[in-house]
Design an enzyme around this catalytic site. Structure first.
Site, PDB file in Angstrom:
ATOM      1  CB  CYS A 111      -1.279   0.060   1.367  1.00 14.89           C
ATOM      2  SG  CYS A 111      -0.937  -0.406   2.835  1.00 14.89           S
ATOM      3  CB  SER A 112       1.337   4.229   0.684  1.00 13.07           C
ATOM      4  OG  SER A 112      -0.337   4.395   2.007  1.00 13.07           O
ATOM      5  CB  CYS A 113       3.857   1.195   4.874  1.00 16.72           C
ATOM      6  SG  CYS A 113       2.793   0.132   5.112  1.00 16.72           S
TER       7      CYS A 113
END
Lengths: 204, 114
Positions: A111-113
């Site tokens: 995702c976008s950690c």
């Protein structure tokens, strides 16, 4: 209620998702599950207080203070928390250091950690499929897109972030930066250099 | 990306106000213990993967569209915000916008505000 659209145009209708977000907010506020003032505080924090300047301070101190650098490399979570940059989601922070032999890059393929407390909200490209998919497959091509060309002998390592583990790249200290203060050094540290898609700026 | 802007122009943190709102909602619920961050990430990753099947996500609007869908899913499942309630309130807000003169603060009508 009669309403003349021509003489009194109505308020601009927000886009569909905005209406849905307002619906959620209303429901949760009425149930006491959220406090709108808390939401405002969170937005203010991310818009005005948290950003790559935090990370740049950490990098500049690591460049200037060998003891700080060693502590950071050993346990970045503790060092960063000591500076008051708390991970809101309880994640662990890991610092990875660039050297002439190794260049580090960070991605979150799922995702976008991202290390929010140090870098703020990630830019759109970090969240795009193009970056998330390509950086693992062809990191050097991605670097070229960002205008970065590494020497052939420099290996590239890509770190995949998770909900529990976030990475901060410590870029190489630029030549000619001897004698600069921590604040002057921090000005050389761009956001991209701490993700690994850029290098530290050259000292003037 | 930013080539046409002066070097000093900061990139906006959130492209649209609703991006900021849905982000803050999620962080606030997580901090209140409604769901853990790993739980959020697992669900969000699945939604992103599904949305990315037939097109490349650009990380802008489409990213927060997936974010909103994930939050709606979680809150519908745990009962905090059942889907029919969301639909109803969404309609209430739409009406409120259409019935509020331009320039006035938009509020839900008193009859909807219970």
């Amino acid at each position: 209620m009669p309403h003349d659209h021509h003489d009194h145009p109505h308020a601009l209708l927000p886009p569909e998702p905005a209406l849905r977000v307002k619906a959620l907010e209303t429901i949760l506020t009425r149930k006491g599950l959220i406090d709108p003032r808390t939401l405002d505080q969170i937005i203010d924090t991310y818009q005005n207080k948290i950003g790559p300047k935090n990370g740049a301070q950490v990098v500049a101190r690591a460049w200037s203070d060998p003891g700080f650098r060693d502590a950071l490399m050993q346990d970045a979570t503790a060092v960063v928390a000591d500076l008051g940059y708390f991970g809101r989601q309880g994640e662990h922070m890991v610092a990875v250091e660039n050297t002439p032999d190794l260049h580090n890059m960070v991605v979150c393929t799922l995702c976008s950690c991202y290390p929010w407390p140090l870098l703020g909200i990630p830019p759109a490209w970090y969240k795009s499929d193009a970056y998330r998919a390509r950086v693992v497959r062809e990191p050097r091509a991605v670097l070229a897109d960002f205008g970065v060309a590494l020497p052939k002998e420099t290996a590239v390592r890509v770190w995949d972030s998770t909900a529990e583990m976030r990475y901060l790249v410590i870029p190489m200290r630029p030549e000619g930066s001897e004698g600069l203060s921590v604040d002057e050094l921090a000005a050389l540290v761009s956001r991209d250099s701490m993700i690994g898609t850029g290098l530290a700026k050259v000292a003037k | 990306m930013t080539a046409c802007l002066p070097a000093s122009a900061p990139e906006p943190v959130f492209l649209h106000p609703w991006h900021a709102q849905v982000f803050a909602l999620t962080v606030s619920l997580n901090e209140a213990g409604r769901f853990s961050w790993p739980t959020w990430v697992a669900q969000f990753s699945q939604v992103l993967a599904r949305h990315g099947l037939d097109k490349d996500l650009d990380g802008g609007d489409d990213y927060f569209t997936a974010w909103l869908e994930t939050l709606e899913m979680i809150l519908a499942k745990d009962g905090a915000a059942p889907a029919p309630d969301v639909e109803r309130l969404r309609g209430d807000w739409e009406r409120a916008y259409l019935e509020t003169p331009h320039g006035d603060v938009v509020r839900l009508a008193a009859s909807q505000n219970t």
